[in-house]
Design an enzyme around this catalytic site. Structure first.
Site, mmCIF file in Angstrom:
data_model
loop_
_atom_site.group_PDB
_atom_site.id
_atom_site.type_symbol
_atom_site.label_atom_id
_atom_site.label_comp_id
_atom_site.label_asym_id
_atom_site.label_seq_id
_atom_site.Cartn_x
_atom_site.Cartn_y
_atom_site.Cartn_z
ATOM 1 C CG ASP A 122 -12.233 -8.254 1.353
ATOM 2 O OD1 ASP A 122 -13.389 -8.348 1.961
ATOM 3 O OD2 ASP A 122 -11.306 -7.847 1.480
ATOM 4 C CD GLU A 152 -2.891 -1.112 2.404
ATOM 5 O OE1 GLU A 152 -3.768 -1.823 2.289
ATOM 6 O OE2 GLU A 152 -2.572 -1.056 3.557
#
Length: 233
Positions: free
Chosen positions: A201, A16
């Site tokens: 997700d 990230e």
């Protein structure tokens, strides 16, 4: 070293933050306690970046150290999260307009679930200017996005019943494990913040399978938008 930052970037995972770190000009590293901070310049701005680790405690520790040491004018928490809103698909992006800690619960003594004791707040607002820049950037880049509440807790949400409770209780559109703690820390230090989450997700029974598949792709989306924010802020 005396380094005062214009913008601070925090991500839970190396994936990230690594791309943004790699773009820093005049980059150097500085360790503060257990944390490694990367300092440099990007788009003419002084930027500090750190990987905090997963969960609220790591996130709050990192945000507090960053604010005390480098005094950024804006803290951005960039990364991935799970979808609560049914319209969201993997690699869509959520810009938080407010954050809540869904696992904070002193309701047995009469408080609303999510209330942070001592400051009597359930929700923490994000920076309006940063949010407007991100929305404009998403439109320009053709990235599908949603603005809404992001719910934070020390649990990877992969059960539909948990998902439904968080959605109904807080009206949240996405869930993750750091943003609310960073927003909380920023609030008590009077520092503007923004939270960007690319969907990795569906926060349900398929989450454990979806997460490793979409993590690298989703991270690219959150990174590209965070870079746009640094450039335009």
């Amino acid at each position: 070293m005396e380094f005062k930052a214009d913008i601070g970037i925090i991500g839970a995972l190396e994936d990230e933050v690594n791309e943004i770190i790699s773009r820093l000009e005049n980059r150097c590293e500085e360790r503060v306690g257990s944390l490694l901070f990367n300092l440099g310049e990007l788009f003419g701005k002084r930027v500090v970046i750190a990987k905090c680790g997963v969960g609220k405690v790591f996130a709050a520790v990192c945000a507090e150290a960053m604010i005390i040491k480098y005094a950024p004018s804006l803290i951005v928490n960039s990364g991935v999260g799970g979808a609560l809103d049914k319209s969201l698909r993997p690699c869509d992006v959520v810009f938080a307009d407010k954050l809540v800690q869904h696992d904070m619960d002193t309701s047995p003594i009469g408080d609303p679930v999510g209330l942070i004791s001592g400051i009597n707040r359930v929700y923490f607002d994000t920076d309006i200017r940063a949010r407007e820049i991100l929305v404009a950037s998403a439109k320009k880049l053709g990235i599908s996005y949603l603005v809404g509440t992001v719910a934070t807790g020390d649990k990877f949400i992969s059960d539909k019943s948990d998902k439904d409770v968080i959605t109904e209780r807080f009206g949240a559109v996405a869930c993750e494990m750091e943003g609310g703690a960073i927003a909380h820390t920023a609030f008590v230090n009077d520092t503007p913040c923004m939270v960007v989450r690319a969907i990795s997700d569906s926060a349900d029974g398929d989450a454990c399978m979806d997460y490793p598949t979409f993590l690298p792709i989703a991270t690219k989306a959150s990174t590209s938008l965070t870079l746009s924010l640094i450039e335009e802020y």
